[in-house]
Design a protein around this motif. Structure first.
Motif, mmCIF file in Angstrom:
data_model
loop_
_atom_site.group_PDB
_atom_site.id
_atom_site.type_symbol
_atom_site.label_atom_id
_atom_site.label_comp_id
_atom_site.label_asym_id
_atom_site.label_seq_id
_atom_site.Cartn_x
_atom_site.Cartn_y
_atom_site.Cartn_z
ATOM 1 N N LEU A 6 -3.965 -8.286 6.225
ATOM 2 C CA LEU A 6 -3.426 -8.429 4.798
ATOM 3 C C LEU A 6 -3.367 -9.839 4.451
ATOM 4 O O LEU A 6 -2.194 -10.401 4.553
ATOM 5 N N THR A 7 -3.964 -10.314 3.153
ATOM 6 C CA THR A 7 -3.664 -11.573 2.668
ATOM 7 C C THR A 7 -3.514 -11.685 1.388
ATOM 8 O O THR A 7 -4.049 -11.029 0.480
ATOM 9 N N TYR A 8 -2.394 -12.099 1.131
ATOM 10 C CA TYR A 8 -1.879 -12.313 -0.514
ATOM 11 C C TYR A 8 -0.862 -13.443 -0.255
ATOM 12 O O TYR A 8 -0.638 -14.490 0.446
ATOM 13 N N PHE A 9 -0.431 -13.610 -1.588
ATOM 14 C CA PHE A 9 0.588 -14.499 -1.833
ATOM 15 C C PHE A 9 1.991 -14.324 -1.169
ATOM 16 O O PHE A 9 2.144 -13.303 -0.831
ATOM 17 N N ARG A 12 5.647 -9.802 -3.785
ATOM 18 C CA ARG A 12 5.322 -8.468 -3.697
ATOM 19 C C ARG A 12 4.204 -8.061 -4.245
ATOM 20 O O ARG A 12 3.026 -7.944 -3.695
ATOM 21 N N GLY A 13 4.139 -8.417 -5.710
ATOM 22 C CA GLY A 13 3.117 -8.319 -6.482
ATOM 23 C C GLY A 13 2.267 -7.050 -6.201
ATOM 24 O O GLY A 13 2.585 -5.921 -6.205
ATOM 25 N N ARG A 14 0.801 -7.562 -6.223
ATOM 26 C CA ARG A 14 -0.129 -6.431 -5.922
ATOM 27 C C ARG A 14 -0.384 -6.133 -4.753
ATOM 28 O O ARG A 14 -1.157 -5.266 -4.218
ATOM 29 N N ALA A 15 0.288 -6.635 -3.628
ATOM 30 C CA ALA A 15 0.247 -6.181 -1.925
ATOM 31 C C ALA A 15 1.086 -5.453 -1.832
ATOM 32 O O ALA A 15 0.960 -4.871 -0.590
ATOM 33 N N GLU A 16 2.380 -5.346 -2.215
ATOM 34 C CA GLU A 16 3.387 -4.720 -1.721
ATOM 35 C C GLU A 16 3.124 -3.164 -1.590
ATOM 36 O O GLU A 16 3.809 -2.772 -0.557
ATOM 37 N N VAL A 17 2.787 -2.646 -2.269
ATOM 38 C CA VAL A 17 2.416 -1.171 -2.265
ATOM 39 C C VAL A 17 1.757 -0.922 -0.813
ATOM 40 O O VAL A 17 1.970 -0.070 -0.018
ATOM 41 N N SER A 18 0.842 -2.017 -0.287
ATOM 42 C CA SER A 18 -0.046 -1.859 0.937
ATOM 43 C C SER A 18 1.097 -2.076 1.940
ATOM 44 O O SER A 18 0.991 -1.582 3.091
ATOM 45 N N ARG A 19 1.988 -3.016 1.939
ATOM 46 C CA ARG A 19 2.924 -3.281 2.815
ATOM 47 C C ARG A 19 3.958 -2.143 3.180
ATOM 48 O O ARG A 19 4.134 -1.834 4.080
ATOM 49 N N ILE A 193 11.305 3.402 5.161
ATOM 50 C CA ILE A 193 11.213 2.740 4.053
ATOM 51 C C ILE A 193 12.479 1.696 3.640
ATOM 52 O O ILE A 193 12.492 0.471 3.637
ATOM 53 N N ALA A 194 13.592 2.694 4.086
ATOM 54 C CA ALA A 194 15.122 1.981 3.934
ATOM 55 C C ALA A 194 14.967 0.796 4.859
ATOM 56 O O ALA A 194 15.591 -0.151 4.585
ATOM 57 N N GLU A 195 14.557 1.020 6.045
ATOM 58 C CA GLU A 195 14.367 0.085 7.163
ATOM 59 C C GLU A 195 13.424 -1.285 6.452
ATOM 60 O O GLU A 195 14.174 -2.541 6.686
ATOM 61 N N TYR A 196 12.360 -1.036 6.079
ATOM 62 C CA TYR A 196 11.494 -2.069 5.717
ATOM 63 C C TYR A 196 12.162 -2.718 4.543
ATOM 64 O O TYR A 196 12.236 -3.872 4.575
ATOM 65 N N LEU A 197 12.986 -2.068 3.242
ATOM 66 C CA LEU A 197 13.504 -2.586 2.264
ATOM 67 C C LEU A 197 14.511 -3.616 2.706
ATOM 68 O O LEU A 197 14.773 -4.634 2.128
#
Lengths: 205, 205
Positions: A6-9, A12-19, A193-197
């Motif tokens: 996955l390539t992005y800036f 979070r922006g428009r890629a965070e949902v995928s992460r 998700i808690a872990e990721y955040l």
């Protein structure tokens, strides 16, 4: 399993949902992040000269919603049949409608105009969309706290990440929307998700 | 088979891609069309107070893009696996980016400004979007004339419908884009679509 890149800036922006989808699914991917000054050198590598792009076994896919929907389907976070997936998509489109008016308020350079646009967006526009989202959550949510079928789907993850952007500007924007607040709380409680955040990079956007 | 009822205004616009999908698939549905003065009486019947809405065995689904994707998946016009469906979604999102960009000049109220913005859009911005469509068609089309995998999908139907509207503003807008011209010609040649186009109501937009 395919290999995912996955390539992005670096944001979070428009890629965070995928992460978030990768995190919930516990799936590996290469998380490429460009700083603003690195991006121009790579622009021509991308099909539409834009990011995010998902590369799947070497084939590039642009468009953040298409990417997220694909990953959600791969990892069973998209809805269990065609009609449930359609309900999820309807929520996603409505979240997208909500976010459209927000972007110009962030990029307006004139300070006075920016303040006026922001006030109008949060005071008039956003509440209508949030009401629509609560309507859909109650229509499709089967009495639960998630948008569709009383199960976590990528619609919940997308709302979670875009709402974070709104809350960053206007902390109490969800005050009149208890169902939506509960929905975000449920998302945050999911262990993966808690872990990721807790561990993700803290970025400006 | 579920029973399908599509509610919209008596225009092509945001519901036409779904009507084209039903036609290409040879599937039956109730094609409900409201005139402008009929609509207010029905607004509250719709989840988000908007149309189009698709009713499937009595359950209502809003959002035109979602409706079309659902029908395409039901009738095998969405791509044959998750990744192909993602390529189709990427083309679709790119078409909607064009529509969203056109909204600014289209909804401009000042007549002189509108003319200037429209002229600029048609001569400068539209070609960039059209170039993006050709890029994706050549990247995903497997050497054929359709956008993805040398097969008709709803991406081709969506492109066909919206470019018709742009051609009414600028008849020669596809002159420098032979791949896109050929794509539309292939869509029109499909027997069920040719039949549908011949018989559908002749509407302004």
């Amino acid at each position: 399993m395919p290999s995912y890149k996955l390539t992005y800036f670096n944001g979070r922006g428009r890629a965070e949902v995928s992460r978030l989808i990768f995190a919930v699914a516990g799936e590996k991917f290469e998380d490429v992040r460009y700083e603003m000054d690195q991006w121009p050198a790579h622009k021509a590598e991308m099909p539409l000269g834009q990011i995010p792009v998902l590369e799947v076994d070497g084939v590039k896919l642009p468009q953040s919603a298409a990417i997220a929907r694909f990953l959600a389907k791969q990892f069973h976070l998209a809805g269990k049949d065609n009609f449930e997936q359609a309900k999820v998509d309807a929520v996603v489109d409505t979240i997208d409608d909500s976010f459209k008016g927000f972007v110009p308020t962030r990029f307006e350079k004139d300070e006075a105009k920016k303040e006026e646009l922001t006030k109008k967006y949060f005071g008039e526009e956003l509440p209508k969309h949030l009401q629509n989202l609560e309507t859909l959550g109650k229509l499709y949510g089967n009495g639960g706290h998630f948008f569709v079928g009383n199960q976590l789907t990528w619609a919940d993850l997308l709302f979670y990440t875009f709402a974070q952007a709104w809350i960053g500007v206007e902390a109490d924007c969800l005050n009149n929307f208890s169902w939506l607040k509960k929905n975000r709380a449920e998302v945050e409680k999911q262990p993966k998700i808690a872990e990721y955040l807790k561990n993700r990079p803290q970025t400006q956007f | 088979m579920p029973s399908y009822k599509l509610y919209y205004f008596n225009v092509r616009s945001r519901a036409e891609v779904s009507r084209l999908i039903f036609a290409a698939a040879g599937e039956k549905y109730e094609d409900v069309r409201y005139e402008q003065d009929e609509w207010p009486a029905h607004k509250d019947e719709m989840p988000l107070g908007q149309i189009p809405v698709l009713e499937v065995d009595g359950v209502k689904l809003p959002q035109s893009r979602t409706i079309a994707r659902y029908l395409a998946k039901q009738f095998h016009l969405a791509g044959k696996d998750n990744f192909e469906q993602a390529k189709v979604d990427a083309v679709v999102d790119t078409i909607y980016d064009l529509l969203n960009a056109f909204a600014t000049p289209f909804f401009e109220k000042d007549e002189a400004k509108k003319e200037e913005l429209t002229k600029k859009f048609l001569s400068e911005e539209l070609p960039k979007h059209l170039q993006n469509f050709e890029t994706l068609g050549k990247l995903y089309g497997n050497g054929g004339h359709f956008f993805v995998d040398n097969q008709l999908t709803w991406a081709d139907l969506l492109f066909y419908n919206y470019i018709q509207s742009f051609m009414e503003f600028k008849a020669d807008c596809l002159n420098n884009f032979p791949w896109l011209q050929q794509n539309r010609a292939e869509v029109e040649k499909q027997p069920k679509i040719a039949e549908y186009l011949k018989n559908r109501p002749n509407l302004q937009f």
